[in-house]
Design a protein around this motif. Structure first.
Motif, short mmCIF file in Angstrom:
data_model
loop_
_atom_site.label_atom_id
_atom_site.label_comp_id
_atom_site.label_asym_id
_atom_site.label_seq_id
_atom_site.Cartn_x
_atom_site.Cartn_y
_atom_site.Cartn_z
N THR A 297 0.93 -1.05 0.30
CA THR A 297 0.17 -0.12 0.08
C THR A 297 0.76 1.12 -0.19
N ALA A 298 1.79 0.94 0.85
CA ALA A 298 2.69 2.30 0.71
C ALA A 298 3.44 3.20 -0.38
N GLN A 299 4.26 1.44 -1.11
CA GLN A 299 4.63 1.97 -2.43
C GLN A 299 3.83 2.40 -3.11
N ASN A 300 2.30 2.45 -2.97
CA ASN A 300 1.55 2.69 -4.13
C ASN A 300 1.83 4.52 -3.92
N ARG A 301 1.85 5.46 -3.16
CA ARG A 301 2.23 6.67 -3.10
C ARG A 301 3.34 7.03 -4.45
N GLN A 302 2.78 7.61 -4.55
CA GLN A 302 4.27 8.49 -5.98
C GLN A 302 5.39 8.72 -5.48
N ASP A 303 5.41 9.25 -4.67
CA ASP A 303 7.32 9.95 -4.33
C ASP A 303 7.34 9.54 -2.80
N ALA A 304 6.81 7.94 -3.17
CA ALA A 304 7.05 7.10 -1.80
C ALA A 304 9.07 6.63 -2.16
N ASP A 305 9.51 6.38 -1.13
CA ASP A 305 10.77 6.31 -1.01
C ASP A 305 11.58 5.75 0.02
N ILE A 306 11.73 4.30 0.16
CA ILE A 306 11.62 3.09 0.82
C ILE A 306 12.67 3.31 1.50
N LYS A 307 13.53 3.42 3.23
CA LYS A 307 14.58 3.15 3.32
C LYS A 307 14.89 1.91 4.31
N MET A 308 15.47 0.34 4.53
CA MET A 308 16.13 0.13 5.04
C MET A 308 17.05 -0.06 5.68
N SER A 309 17.89 -0.35 7.18
CA SER A 309 18.36 -0.93 8.14
C SER A 309 17.74 -1.98 8.70
N SER A 310 19.65 -2.11 9.38
CA SER A 310 18.69 -3.24 10.37
C SER A 310 18.52 -2.67 11.66
N SER A 311 18.48 -3.40 12.68
CA SER A 311 17.37 -3.42 13.77
C SER A 311 18.22 -4.10 15.09
N VAL A 312 17.50 -3.41 15.88
CA VAL A 312 17.36 -4.35 16.98
C VAL A 312 16.05 -4.03 17.58
N GLN A 313 14.61 -4.64 17.01
CA GLN A 313 13.82 -4.79 16.93
C GLN A 313 13.01 -6.30 16.60
N TRP A 314 12.45 -7.39 17.61
CA TRP A 314 12.77 -8.48 17.65
C TRP A 314 11.45 -9.06 18.07
N ARG A 315 10.37 -9.82 17.18
CA ARG A 315 9.55 -10.35 17.40
C ARG A 315 9.74 -11.95 18.26
N HIS A 316 8.86 -12.23 19.26
CA HIS A 316 8.84 -13.05 19.87
C HIS A 316 7.67 -13.06 20.82
N PHE A 317 7.28 -14.90 21.59
CA PHE A 317 6.63 -15.44 22.20
C PHE A 317 6.94 -15.09 24.04
N THR A 318 5.17 -15.00 24.28
CA THR A 318 6.07 -14.81 26.03
C THR A 318 4.78 -16.43 26.56
N PHE A 319 5.46 -16.21 27.14
CA PHE A 319 4.53 -17.09 28.43
C PHE A 319 4.12 -16.83 30.12
N ASN A 320 2.69 -17.25 30.07
CA ASN A 320 2.82 -17.12 31.57
C ASN A 320 2.66 -17.74 32.03
N SER A 321 4.00 -18.22 32.96
CA SER A 321 4.37 -19.08 34.10
C SER A 321 2.99 -18.93 34.92
N ARG A 322 2.40 -18.30 35.25
CA ARG A 322 0.98 -18.59 36.34
C ARG A 322 -0.02 -18.58 35.45
N ALA A 323 -0.72 -19.03 34.69
CA ALA A 323 -1.60 -18.87 33.57
C ALA A 323 -1.69 -21.38 33.63
#
Length: 573
Positions: A297-323
């Motif tokens: 969708t973002a690329q549909n903008r005529q003047d869109a400029d896509i930038k990409m770098s590394s990051s330190v954001q990471w996805r994960h599952f968290t488990f509730n040990s009390r549940a």
């Protein structure tokens, strides 16, 4: 929503945020793999332009996951990416300027110089001296002095009853903070070595907003009122709760270089609305594009400029040990063995420009390109998962296809955010993978704005989100993995798994004060192994920082560590 500070920060809806610190100088950044023919992500990617060459004025319209209810980033509820990373970068002190490798130097608008006596002076294990810019002052006109740094220390080291900071790491190692030769000289004395000292002083808030529990907890609810406790090139102009829009204006009392932009707005929007808004010219930039539909969708903008770098954001599952059944370690281990993280990574990244990079993650602290990284992941093994469930006393009901114990079906609930691409996709794949090993998964649906209320309150069983890191991978180990509760059962930190691991608690103070970098990495990896064994958090992958901007927006884009000062953001002429 994202949690930040000197350790981890929550990234809401699509992610949570995390901030961590290391010794002396930060570890080298994670800018892609350095081996073989693996494609390498750059550390930074943005349109760098001398601010003097930019137009004066204009508005930058951004999106956040939800309108914050707490603007005190020290508070556990305010330690989100939306507040502590995004909004604060415009309105709060930015003491350090990091380069693309994670090395820092002073931001002279706040700190003119510093001295780090890491050997101590006989009376103290370490002495840090900060020389503040005498022109610096809070938005209410009060000078920024040692008193403000002292107030943060007292609040976050447990000296004020009724205060819950996002993390006490680093603060409890300090024996005193006092003024030196002037109110603008801050002298910090440590009772023990703390290599990550710089993480604690990356920003500061006014003592007037931190000195008592009532103000600390409730004095920052109204962002316009809270703005008096902050200082930056912008200040809060208004907050429209009905339209869920926060508006910043150029700060007329700012002593630094005049901000190029007139105003900055933050609208609470979901991923799809943000992408559509950018494509239609109603939103000016998208940070961390994380799903293929939004990217397209973002690329549909005529003047869109896509930038990409590394990051330190990471996805994960968290488990509730009390549940429920997750109170049993063998069940948690079986769940972990039954999750194909590589399959989830491939699915989440499908259709994104980052899909051709190896972003798999096998460590809770180090990114693959950081020194110290060791892959401790347990691997995908459904057969072993079923064997563990049977060891735990469960038997298969051949009719339902799910395990049972004492006549009760083995079931867990997944906290889902409908409309959030990553969380929703991970939930669907988790349900399918758990069914394959005989665990029945159901959904617990919540709105994006309520997601972290459930996570922080322990009102969930399994969920997925993102943590966002900093240049300091070994700081604030206790923030997510340390002893979670006080004697009254109140949450002490961001250990949402609710699990006390003696081995980790034993290692935390050793990691915090170890000055030998190699030994410190070794200790941190010992903690990592214990976390994998106990199954608190299951890393999936780290993200590429994909940013969509209009081609005429300068000094704004994708970075791993590099600081892009917000007064320098603007439009080309």
């Amino acid at each position: 929503m994202r949690l930040k500070k000197a350790g981890f920060a929550l990234v809401a809806a699509a992610a949570l945020t995390l901030s961590a610190c290391s010794s002396g100088s930060p570890e080298k950044g994670s800018s892609g793999s350095a081996s073989g023919d693996t494609k390498v992500l750059p550390a930074s990617d943005y349109n760098k332009v001398d601010p003097a060459e930019l137009a004066d004025g204009g508005t930058l319209r951004l999106a956040i996951s939800s309108l914050p209810e707490q603007y005190n980033a020290n508070h556990v509820d305010g330690n989100t990416v939306d507040v502590a990373t995004t909004i604060y970068s415009y309105v709060a002190p930015v003491n350090w300027i990091y380069d693309e490798n994670g090395k820092f130097d002073v931001n002279p608008d706040y700190i003119e110089s510093y001295d780090a006596n890491l050997e101590g002076d006989g009376d103290s294990a370490m002495v840090i001296t900060l020389n503040l810019n005498p022109k610096s002052h809070w938005n209410d006109g009060t000078p920024i002095t040692a008193t403000d740094y002292q107030a943060v220390w007292k609040a976050c080291s447990g000296q004020i009853d009724g205060v819950t900071c996002a993390s006490a790491d680093g603060w409890t190692q300090i024996s005193s903070i006092e003024a030196g030769d002037s109110p603008q000289q801050v002298v910090v004395r440590y009772s023990e070595k703390y290599p990550d000292w710089s993480a604690n002083f990356s920003t500061v808030e006014s003592a007037a907003g931190l000195s008592d529990a009532d103000t600390f907890n409730t004095g920052w609810i109204d962002p316009v009122e809270a703005s008096k406790y902050l200082a930056g090139p912008f200040r809060v102009a208004s907050s429209n709760t009905a339209q869920k829009v926060l508006t910043l204006e150029r700060n007329p009392d700012w002593w630094g270089s005049k901000a190029k932009l007139d105003t900055v707005t933050f609208s609470a929007l979901n991923q799809q609305a943000t992408a559509s808004g950018f494509a239609n010219g109603e939103i000016d930039a998208i940070d961390f594009l994380v799903d293929a539909a939004s990217y397209a969708t973002a690329q549909n903008r005529q003047d869109a400029d896509i930038k990409m770098s590394s990051s330190v954001q990471w996805r994960h599952f968290t488990f509730n040990s009390r549940a429920g059944a997750l109170q049993d370690k063998k069940v948690r281990q079986a769940v972990q063995l039954g999750i194909d993280t590589k399959d989830i990574t491939s699915s989440d990244l499908s259709g994104l420009p980052s899909q051709d990079y190896d972003l798999n993650l096998g460590n809770h602290f180090f990114m693959p390109n950081q020194e110290g990284y060791e892959d401790h992941s347990v691997g995908f093994d459904p057969k072993a998962a079923k064997a563990l469930l049977e060891e735990a006393g469960y038997t298969m009901n051949e009719t339902s296809g799910y395990y049972e114990k004492d006549g009760k079906e083995l079931a867990v609930r997944y906290l889902r955010i409908p409309g959030n691409a990553a969380n929703e996709n991970e939930g669907a794949m988790f349900m399918e993978m758990m069914a394959d090993i005989g665990i029945h998964v159901t959904y617990q649906d919540v709105e994006s704005g309520d997601f972290f209320k459930h996570v922080i309150g322990g009102e969930y069983e399994v969920t997925s989100f993102a943590w966002n890191g900093t240049p300091y991978p070994m700081a604030n180990v206790s923030q997510i993995y340390g002893n979670p509760f006080d004697d009254e059962g109140n949450l002490l930190n961001s250990n949402f798994a609710g699990l006390k691991v003696d081995k980790v608690d034993e290692l935390i103070p050793q990691i915090a004060r170890e000055t030998d970098a190699a030994k410190r990495r070794e200790l941190t990896n010992e903690a990592d192994k214990a976390i994998w064994d106990e199954v608190m958090v299951l890393p999936l992958y780290y993200r590429a920082n994909i940013t969509a901007i209009p081609s005429n927006l300068a000094n704004y884009g994708s970075t791993t560590f590099e600081t892009l000062l917000r007064e320098n953001v603007g439009y080309t002429k």
